[in-house]
Design an enzyme around this catalytic site. Sequence first.
Site, PDB file in Angstrom:
ATOM      1  N   GLU A  30       0.839  -1.209   0.000  1.00 43.36           N
ATOM      2  CA  GLU A  30       0.000   0.000   0.000  1.00 43.36           C
ATOM      3  C   GLU A  30       0.872   1.256   0.000  1.00 43.36           C
ATOM      4  O   GLU A  30       0.621   2.226   0.718  1.00 43.36           O
ATOM      5  CB  GLU A  30      -0.962   0.008   1.190  1.00 43.36           C
ATOM      6  CG  GLU A  30      -1.881  -1.199   1.264  1.00 43.36           C
ATOM      7  CD  GLU A  30      -2.943  -1.267   0.168  1.00 43.36           C
ATOM      8  OE1 GLU A  30      -3.018  -0.340  -0.679  1.00 43.36           O
ATOM      9  OE2 GLU A  30      -3.697  -2.256   0.138  1.00 43.36           O
ATOM     10  N   PHE A  47      -9.600   6.225  -7.155  1.00 48.24           N
ATOM     11  CA  PHE A  47     -10.859   5.797  -7.768  1.00 48.24           C
ATOM     12  C   PHE A  47     -11.342   6.805  -8.806  1.00 48.24           C
ATOM     13  O   PHE A  47     -12.196   6.496  -9.622  1.00 48.24           O
ATOM     14  CB  PHE A  47     -11.935   5.560  -6.693  1.00 48.24           C
ATOM     15  CG  PHE A  47     -12.437   6.818  -6.039  1.00 48.24           C
ATOM     16  CD1 PHE A  47     -13.659   7.362  -6.416  1.00 48.24           C
ATOM     17  CD2 PHE A  47     -11.707   7.453  -5.048  1.00 48.24           C
ATOM     18  CE1 PHE A  47     -14.131   8.523  -5.810  1.00 48.24           C
ATOM     19  CE2 PHE A  47     -12.169   8.600  -4.434  1.00 48.24           C
ATOM     20  CZ  PHE A  47     -13.384   9.143  -4.815  1.00 48.24           C
TER      21      PHE A  47
END
Length: 177
Positions: A83, A113
């Site tokens: 991450e 996103f």
Amino acid sequence: MDYGYIHLIIGPMFSGKSTELIRIVKRYQIAQYKCCVVKYLKDIRYGNSVYTHDNNHVSAISTTLLYDVVDKIMNFDIIGIDEGQFFKDIVSFSENMANMGKIIIIAALDSTFQRKEFNDILKLIPLSEKVTKLNAVCMECYKDAAFSKRITKEKEIELIGGKEKYKSVCRKCYFLE
């Protein structure tokens, strides 16, 4: 002085980034290298481990800033970072550690996103000896998926989650409601 290198593994959600990170780290362990993995502290889904979506895992050191754990990781040859997009100091940390002879392997989302660059992660591309861009499978039409689509209403960029919040999609399906 021996120089290390940076291997950046990027792609959307569910593309196998953490799986690839774990595979590479385990390969180095077999070759008798001293390895550690660092994960983002705010990702509390799996405790002190990095898990893949198919339940493969390795233990990890948790932090929000990589420089905060320098003392814990200096004795390792290989530093895996999962991450990586969430670490504000990812660029300088990775560059400094590689210049000190460490092999740095980073798994990270390359975009949000909204299909915008995710913090500073893309700044690592010109500093990396190897960049691997993975694709997932589109969860709508089953073609190659290069994007992560949020399926909930939250708007903040940093929203940790899995299939309950995101799906991997192709270009066409990204724009479908």
